[in-house]
Motif scaffolding. Structure first.
Motif: not given
Length: 284
Positions: A209, A213, A254, A258, A261
């Motif tokens: 994650r 980012r 996963s 992400q 989104r």
């Protein structure tokens, strides 16, 4: 006439100046004397200074983390072969710097190094030290894929995952004391964990994650993180950084969720031809 108030005030100040250092010295000395060293005579002076170099892993400052990271790097240089290819190291560092500019931990200096090893792998220690194998550099089809793995390893540093694992290992093995963990013990545990990372579902998801980012904020195509993970998933020998639980397929799902989104239209870093030509020139 004697100024008794002034005299007493100066006395109290003077007493504090020598009293508290003496207490610290006594505590350190008692630790040394209580340290079991089977078959060896106790050399008090080295042990005294060793006792002072104790870290509370639950409350490690950024400065202390960098100090430990530097010592781990010294130890790791005896375990792995750091590439002397300055151009290749500079290229990987350039990618790392781009990602570091978007890191959640801008208070630590990041160090990126290439390891001469054909295994498709990368790992990280404390204080911003990231290591990438030449095998992984070759396996990536483009710069964005390579950046995605570097970002993932930086995610472990941002999340301080290794610190948590070191604390757990020290407690489980009984080497942690009430005062904390000795520097040399901390370094030994950290190096072992970095090279033989234990399975941790939460840490891998968190590093993915954070890495995604940073990758997106740095302007790279986020899809590269998924494409590289999918490609490696189909190899006969699964890379170490993908062999932990959860499985790569779960991590891909996963990551895809992400990306959906927070979609990005960036295609930066996806030029396969330019990347492969560059890597061939760097590895000549």
């Amino acid at each position: 006439m004697i100024n008794w108030n002034g005299f007493l005030a100066n006395y109290r100040i003077g007493r504090r100046r020598w009293f508290y250092p003496l207490i610290s010295l006594s505590v350190a000395l008692s630790l040394c004397l209580s340290t079991p060293l089977p078959g060896k005579a106790i050399d008090l002076l080295p042990l005294l200074f060793q006792g002072v170099q104790v870290f509370q892993m639950s409350n490690l400052s950024a400065r202390q983390e960098v100090e430990l990271g530097k010592q781990m790097n010294d130890e790791l240089r005896q375990e792995v072969r750091i590439s002397r290819n300055q151009q290749l190291n500079s290229y990987v560092e350039q990618i790392g710097r781009r990602l570091a500019a978007n890191s959640d931990r801008s208070n630590i200096p990041y160090t990126f190094q290439v390891v001469e090893d054909d295994a498709v792998n990368a790992f990280a220690t404390l204080g911003g030290f990231v290591y990438v194998n030449t095998g992984l550099v070759k396996a990536a089809e483009n710069e964005a894929e390579l950046a995605s793995v570097i970002g993932h390893e930086m995610g472990h540093i941002e999340g301080q995952h290794l610190i948590k694992q070191m604390r757990q290992r020290a407690i489980a093995s009984g080497v942690a004391s009430a005062t904390g963990l000795n520097r040399n013990q901390a370094v030994a545990i950290g190096v072992d964990l970095a090279l033989n990372r234990p399975k941790s579902r939460q840490d891998e998801y968190d590093a993915d994650r954070r890495g995604l980012r940073a990758l997106t904020q740095a302007g790279y195509a986020p899809s590269a993180m998924v494409s590289f993970m999918k490609k490696l998933q189909g190899r006969s020998s699964v890379p170490t950084f993908l062999s932990t639980h959860p499985g790569a397929s779960d991590r891909v799902k996963s990551l895809q969720s992400q990306i959906q989104r927070q979609p990005s239209n960036s295609n930066y870093g996806l030029d396969n031809t330019a990347y492969q030509a560059n890597i061939r020139a760097l590895l000549r």
